[in-house]
Motif scaffolding. Structure first.
Motif, PDB file in Angstrom:
ATOM      1  N   ARG A 120      28.928  28.434 -16.858  1.00  0.00           N
ATOM      2  CA  ARG A 120      28.790  28.641 -15.221  1.00  0.00           C
ATOM      3  C   ARG A 120      30.208  28.015 -14.755  1.00  0.00           C
ATOM      4  NH1 ARG A 120      25.926  30.568 -10.996  1.00  0.00           N
ATOM      5  NH2 ARG A 120      26.334  29.553  -8.927  1.00  0.00           N
ATOM      6  N   THR A 121      31.103  28.793 -14.085  1.00  0.00           N
ATOM      7  CA  THR A 121      32.338  27.701 -13.553  1.00  0.00           C
ATOM      8  C   THR A 121      32.039  27.258 -12.064  1.00  0.00           C
ATOM      9  OG1 THR A 121      33.514  29.142 -15.035  1.00  0.00           O
ATOM     10  CG2 THR A 121      34.840  28.098 -13.185  1.00  0.00           C
ATOM     11  N   ILE A 122      32.321  26.094 -11.833  1.00  0.00           N
ATOM     12  CA  ILE A 122      32.136  25.427 -10.640  1.00  0.00           C
ATOM     13  C   ILE A 122      33.146  24.727 -10.021  1.00  0.00           C
ATOM     14  CG2 ILE A 122      30.375  23.707  -9.502  1.00  0.00           C
ATOM     15  CD1 ILE A 122      28.500  24.081 -11.909  1.00  0.00           C
ATOM     16  N   ARG A 123      33.539  24.865  -8.730  1.00  0.00           N
ATOM     17  CA  ARG A 123      34.710  23.919  -8.297  1.00  0.00           C
ATOM     18  C   ARG A 123      34.275  23.122  -7.469  1.00  0.00           C
ATOM     19  NH1 ARG A 123      40.073  25.052  -7.554  1.00  0.00           N
ATOM     20  NH2 ARG A 123      40.093  27.311  -8.043  1.00  0.00           N
ATOM     21  N   THR A 124      34.549  21.788  -7.433  1.00  0.00           N
ATOM     22  CA  THR A 124      34.341  20.806  -6.504  1.00  0.00           C
ATOM     23  C   THR A 124      35.064  20.924  -5.297  1.00  0.00           C
ATOM     24  OG1 THR A 124      36.203  19.481  -7.633  1.00  0.00           O
ATOM     25  CG2 THR A 124      34.068  18.820  -8.549  1.00  0.00           C
ATOM     26  N   THR A 125      34.537  20.342  -4.327  1.00  0.00           N
ATOM     27  CA  THR A 125      34.978  20.492  -2.941  1.00  0.00           C
ATOM     28  C   THR A 125      36.239  19.761  -2.739  1.00  0.00           C
ATOM     29  OG1 THR A 125      33.771  18.595  -2.136  1.00  0.00           O
ATOM     30  CG2 THR A 125      32.659  20.895  -2.020  1.00  0.00           C
ATOM     31  N   GLU A 126      37.073  20.200  -1.262  1.00  0.00           N
ATOM     32  CA  GLU A 126      38.285  19.668  -1.189  1.00  0.00           C
ATOM     33  C   GLU A 126      38.403  18.226  -0.775  1.00  0.00           C
ATOM     34  OE1 GLU A 126      41.534  22.386   0.830  1.00  0.00           O
ATOM     35  OE2 GLU A 126      39.716  23.484   1.249  1.00  0.00           O
ATOM     36  N   SER A 127      39.483  17.738  -0.764  1.00  0.00           N
ATOM     37  CA  SER A 127      39.269  16.113  -0.419  1.00  0.00           C
ATOM     38  C   SER A 127      40.747  15.643  -0.011  1.00  0.00           C
ATOM     39  CB  SER A 127      39.107  15.115  -1.475  1.00  0.00           C
ATOM     40  OG  SER A 127      39.109  13.759  -1.002  1.00  0.00           O
ATOM     41  N   THR A 128      41.275  14.857   0.838  1.00  0.00           N
ATOM     42  CA  THR A 128      42.195  14.438   1.030  1.00  0.00           C
ATOM     43  C   THR A 128      43.568  14.344  -0.172  1.00  0.00           C
ATOM     44  OG1 THR A 128      41.386  12.819   2.830  1.00  0.00           O
ATOM     45  CG2 THR A 128      43.772  12.406   2.228  1.00  0.00           C
ATOM     46  N   PRO A 129      44.692  14.558  -0.207  1.00  0.00           N
ATOM     47  CA  PRO A 129      45.497  14.388  -1.078  1.00  0.00           C
ATOM     48  C   PRO A 129      45.818  13.303  -1.621  1.00  0.00           C
ATOM     49  CG  PRO A 129      46.510  15.965   0.712  1.00  0.00           C
ATOM     50  CD  PRO A 129      45.343  15.384   1.196  1.00  0.00           C
ATOM     51  N   SER A 130      45.768  12.814  -3.019  1.00  0.00           N
ATOM     52  CA  SER A 130      45.914  11.656  -3.336  1.00  0.00           C
ATOM     53  C   SER A 130      47.378  11.243  -4.010  1.00  0.00           C
ATOM     54  CB  SER A 130      44.857  11.235  -4.535  1.00  0.00           C
ATOM     55  OG  SER A 130      45.009  12.121  -5.643  1.00  0.00           O
TER      56      SER A 130
ATOM     57  N   SER B 106      51.228  11.477 -10.560  1.00  0.00           N
ATOM     58  CA  SER B 106      49.981  10.708  -9.966  1.00  0.00           C
ATOM     59  C   SER B 106      49.628  11.238  -8.701  1.00  0.00           C
ATOM     60  CB  SER B 106      50.399   9.226  -9.667  1.00  0.00           C
ATOM     61  OG  SER B 106      51.522   9.264  -8.817  1.00  0.00           O
ATOM     62  N   PHE B 107      50.196  12.579  -8.325  1.00  0.00           N
ATOM     63  CA  PHE B 107      49.983  13.018  -7.017  1.00  0.00           C
ATOM     64  C   PHE B 107      48.844  14.091  -7.438  1.00  0.00           C
ATOM     65  CE2 PHE B 107      50.395  16.739  -4.244  1.00  0.00           C
ATOM     66  CZ  PHE B 107      50.127  16.014  -2.786  1.00  0.00           C
ATOM     67  N   ARG B 108      47.859  14.455  -6.481  1.00  0.00           N
ATOM     68  CA  ARG B 108      46.802  15.564  -6.532  1.00  0.00           C
ATOM     69  C   ARG B 108      46.788  16.205  -5.279  1.00  0.00           C
ATOM     70  NH1 ARG B 108      44.079  16.469 -10.753  1.00  0.00           N
ATOM     71  NH2 ARG B 108      42.464  17.843  -9.648  1.00  0.00           N
ATOM     72  N   ALA B 109      46.806  17.517  -5.254  1.00  0.00           N
ATOM     73  CA  ALA B 109      46.557  18.027  -3.958  1.00  0.00           C
ATOM     74  C   ALA B 109      45.262  18.198  -3.280  1.00  0.00           C
ATOM     75  CB  ALA B 109      47.098  19.599  -4.006  1.00  0.00           C
ATOM     76  N   ASN B 110      44.271  18.187  -4.066  1.00  0.00           N
ATOM     77  CA  ASN B 110      42.852  17.923  -3.807  1.00  0.00           C
ATOM     78  C   ASN B 110      42.418  19.086  -3.011  1.00  0.00           C
ATOM     79  OD1 ASN B 110      42.807  15.997  -5.637  1.00  0.00           O
ATOM     80  ND2 ASN B 110      42.948  14.399  -3.903  1.00  0.00           N
ATOM     81  N   GLY B 111      43.111  20.121  -2.982  1.00  0.00           N
ATOM     82  CA  GLY B 111      42.644  21.363  -2.161  1.00  0.00           C
ATOM     83  C   GLY B 111      43.663  22.510  -1.963  1.00  0.00           C
ATOM     84  N   ARG B 112      43.182  23.364  -1.220  1.00  0.00           N
ATOM     85  CA  ARG B 112      44.067  24.584  -1.149  1.00  0.00           C
ATOM     86  C   ARG B 112      44.763  24.616   0.244  1.00  0.00           C
ATOM     87  NH1 ARG B 112      39.195  29.006  -0.297  1.00  0.00           N
ATOM     88  NH2 ARG B 112      38.176  27.956   1.604  1.00  0.00           N
TER      89      ARG B 112
ATOM     90  N   GLY C 207      29.379  12.938 -12.471  1.00  0.00           N
ATOM     91  CA  GLY C 207      30.133  12.264 -11.527  1.00  0.00           C
ATOM     92  C   GLY C 207      31.698  11.962 -12.101  1.00  0.00           C
ATOM     93  N   GLY C 208      32.297  11.477 -11.278  1.00  0.00           N
ATOM     94  CA  GLY C 208      33.551  11.030 -11.752  1.00  0.00           C
ATOM     95  C   GLY C 208      34.654  11.972 -11.776  1.00  0.00           C
ATOM     96  N   LEU C 209      34.503  13.224 -10.934  1.00  0.00           N
ATOM     97  CA  LEU C 209      35.415  14.628 -11.459  1.00  0.00           C
ATOM     98  C   LEU C 209      36.165  14.590 -10.187  1.00  0.00           C
ATOM     99  CD1 LEU C 209      32.309  17.216 -11.392  1.00  0.00           C
ATOM    100  CD2 LEU C 209      33.574  15.683 -13.305  1.00  0.00           C
ATOM    101  N   GLN C 210      37.364  15.327 -10.450  1.00  0.00           N
ATOM    102  CA  GLN C 210      38.340  15.441  -9.588  1.00  0.00           C
ATOM    103  C   GLN C 210      38.080  16.517  -8.467  1.00  0.00           C
ATOM    104  OE1 GLN C 210      41.061  13.885  -9.613  1.00  0.00           O
ATOM    105  NE2 GLN C 210      40.988  12.901 -11.579  1.00  0.00           N
ATOM    106  N   PRO C 211      38.603  16.191  -7.219  1.00  0.00           N
ATOM    107  CA  PRO C 211      38.303  17.164  -6.125  1.00  0.00           C
ATOM    108  C   PRO C 211      39.101  18.519  -6.160  1.00  0.00           C
ATOM    109  CG  PRO C 211      39.040  15.096  -5.118  1.00  0.00           C
ATOM    110  CD  PRO C 211      39.228  14.990  -6.923  1.00  0.00           C
TER     111      PRO C 211
END
Length: 579
Positions: free
Chosen positions: A187-197, A224-230, A157-161
């Protein structure tokens, strides 16, 4: 020489049936048909261990122990000159070396990864360790207990989107830990997208035009900004503050970081948001105030250091933040505007950039911001490091006298490689070194000496060099200097001082005029003598005495009867009576 004792001799198993013993063979000393022979013997059963020894980097031997749990294994290494032994006594259940986990899979959310894997050690309780490689290169280890028969799992837990993590797993026996297994495949795993923070960091540049203003908007992703998605895009919206007119908006893809809009002279509210496939970020707001006449601020010079350009300003308590903007490439259009924000308790900053180079002038604007309204407070200008001027002053006028020369030059102070602090005027006779009164000596690389005069006011572009000699050839040079010094003198201007006419006049007065007078006097000597020094006539040669001689002693005596006067004058009655 006998062989060395086997080093690091130990035995282990992966399934409690096949036991493998390993050791380092050391130096065997003999080779060929005299090479050492290895024998493994189990002391409790008094049997030779039925295995074939193979040696490369180290030696190993594997065999099936069946139901036996306690073993006492001795390895003997022997050559024709002697033998050495090593022993390992162990419980097979305490020497379990698990097989590496395999067949990893996962379930993801925007902030969690549940990782699953299978193992081959059925019926054995394992203790597993999961390694998580973060995007910044840091490694985290997470421990878990394996209680399932067919597979095991762990939730991270506590991972970034929308972020990639690389994971792998290894296990050991929980009850009697011996060694970790080998790592599973990574194994390389990507978490799912979320609202930009967070919010975008936005700024503007305002250019007055006829009937309104052009506003160039800039945005960048703050720390402090994160896109959290493509598929990130940016949405720009602007509207008048006063009348609540309908907002205008435009969207841009992720490759853009600026745009220009045209507004009138009213106050406007501008917002910029980042958007991905899930939602939009919180808006970043700028208020463009109503256009008013602005007072022109004077630029203050600042100094650079090896680490950057130091900027300070007077703090004002009414502002909640400060912004400094500048151009990384001042000579380019557009100039690649940069900006940096500071908190309300900050009144200085060291501005640095990989784009800063020596000899380039950078201009900084300092703004105070309150409630998203920015006001220009101060202007600064400076260099990372000043260099000597790129150009020499152009001497436009030379005024010569016999003993002085006045130079006038033209020089544009802008776009230089440093702040022009003043000028140096260099003078020297062509045929000898210079030693004029009031000057300083300046020695050239070839050893010749020039006279140096310093003008410390860069606005003063005229100077008179005095104490020169008439009819002498001089060489001159005018150089501008900055905080970085000045360039070497490569060329001179040559002058010839004129002959002094006053000397000629004096020569005429002191030599020519007296000589002329003397010549004239000699030529007219008799006339001059008669005019200036007449000859006193001798009475003896006077006609008045050209009468018949009548002497009394040695003197001639005139008888009145011998002289018939033309006129008779009587001076006084007394004298007349006497006569």
């Amino acid at each position: 020489e006998p062989p060395d004792t086997p080093n690091d001799f130990s035995c282990q198993t992966q399934d409690m049936r096949i036991v493998t013993c390993t050791w380092s063979q050391g130096d065997t000393h003999l080779y060929g048909r005299h090479s050492p022979k290895y024998i493994l013997f189990e002391e409790f059963s008094q049997k030779m261990v039925p295995c074939t020894v193979s040696c490369s980097e180290q030696c190993s031997c594997s065999w099936d122990v069946g139901q036996q749990r306690i073993c006492n294994i001795t390895v003997t290494v022997e050559n024709p000159l002697g033998k050495k032994t090593a022993t390992d006594v162990f419980d097979v259940t305490h020497r379990i070396y698990p097989a590496a986990p395999f067949q990893l899979w996962e379930e993801c959310t925007d902030t969690k990864i549940t990782l699953y894997w299978k193992h081959r050690n059925k019926g054995i309780e394992l203790f597993c360790q999961t390694e998580v490689l973060q995007p910044d290169g840091k490694v985290e280890l997470h421990n878990s207990s394996d209680t399932h028969l067919d597979y095991a799992s762990i939730t991270l837990g506590g991972l970034q989107p929308y972020t990639e993590y690389t994971v792998r797993v290894r296990c050991g026996v929980a009850n009697h830990f011996w060694r970790w297994s080998e790592w599973s495949e990574a194994r390389t795993i990507r978490t799912t997208e979320s609202t930009p923070s967070g919010k975008l960091d936005i700024w503007r540049e305002i250019t007055p035009v006829q009937g309104g203003r052009n506003v160039t908007l800039f945005w960048k992703q703050a720390p402090s900004f994160r896109a959290n998605g493509r598929n990130i895009s940016y949405e720009v919206t602007w509207e008048k503050v006063e009348d609540g007119s309908k907002p205008e908006s435009i969207s841009f893809s992720s490759v853009y970081n600026s745009t220009r809009i045209s507004i009138d002279n009213h106050s406007y509210r501008i917002s910029i948001m980042a958007k991905n496939n899930v939602n939009c970020s919180l808006p970043s707001i700028l208020i463009i105030p109503t256009a008013t006449g602005t007072e022109e601020l004077k630029e203050e010079q600042v100094n650079g250091t090896d680490d950057g350009i130091f900027i300070s300003w007077e703090p004002r308590h009414i502002y909640d933040s400060y912004i400094i903007d500048w151009c990384n490439y001042p000579m380019s259009q557009p100039c690649d505007l940069q900006w940096k924000r500071f908190g309300p308790n900050t009144s200085s900053a060291l501005i640095n950039s990989a784009a800063f180079v020596q000899g380039v002038r950078y201009n900084f604007h300092i703004y105070g911001s309150a409630a998203n309204r920015a006001s220009l407070l101060e202007k600064k200008t400076g260099y990372l490091k000043e260099l000597p001027p790129l150009r020499d002053p152009t001497v436009e006028k030379v005024e010569l006298t016999s003993y002085a020369v006045t130079l006038s030059w033209d020089y544009h102070l802008t776009n230089e490689s440093g702040f022009v602090r003043g000028y140096h005027v260099y003078v020297s006779p062509v045929q000898e070194d210079c030693s004029l009164k009031g000057s300083k000596k300046h020695v050239l690389p070839d050893g010749s000496v020039l006279c140096k005069y310093t003008i410390e006011n860069p606005e003063e572009k005229r100077y008179t060099v005095k104490h020169l000699l008439p009819t002498t050839k001089y060489k001159l040079a005018v150089k501008a200097y900055t905080g970085g010094g000045e360039t070497p003198i490569v060329s001179f201007r040559y002058i010839d001082t004129p002959f002094n006419s006053n000397t000629l006049y004096l020569l005429v007065l002191l030599v020519v005029v007296p000589s002329l007078v003397a010549a004239i006097c000699r030529w007219k000597m008799k006339w001059v003598k008669e005019c200036c020094c007449p000859v006193i006539p001798s009475p003896n040669k006077s006609k008045a005495l050209s009468f018949k001689e009548f002497k009394i002693g040695s003197e001639k005596v005139l008888k009145i009867s011998d002289c018939i006067p033309d006129m008779l004058a009587v001076d006084s009655k007394a004298e007349a009576q006497k006569l």
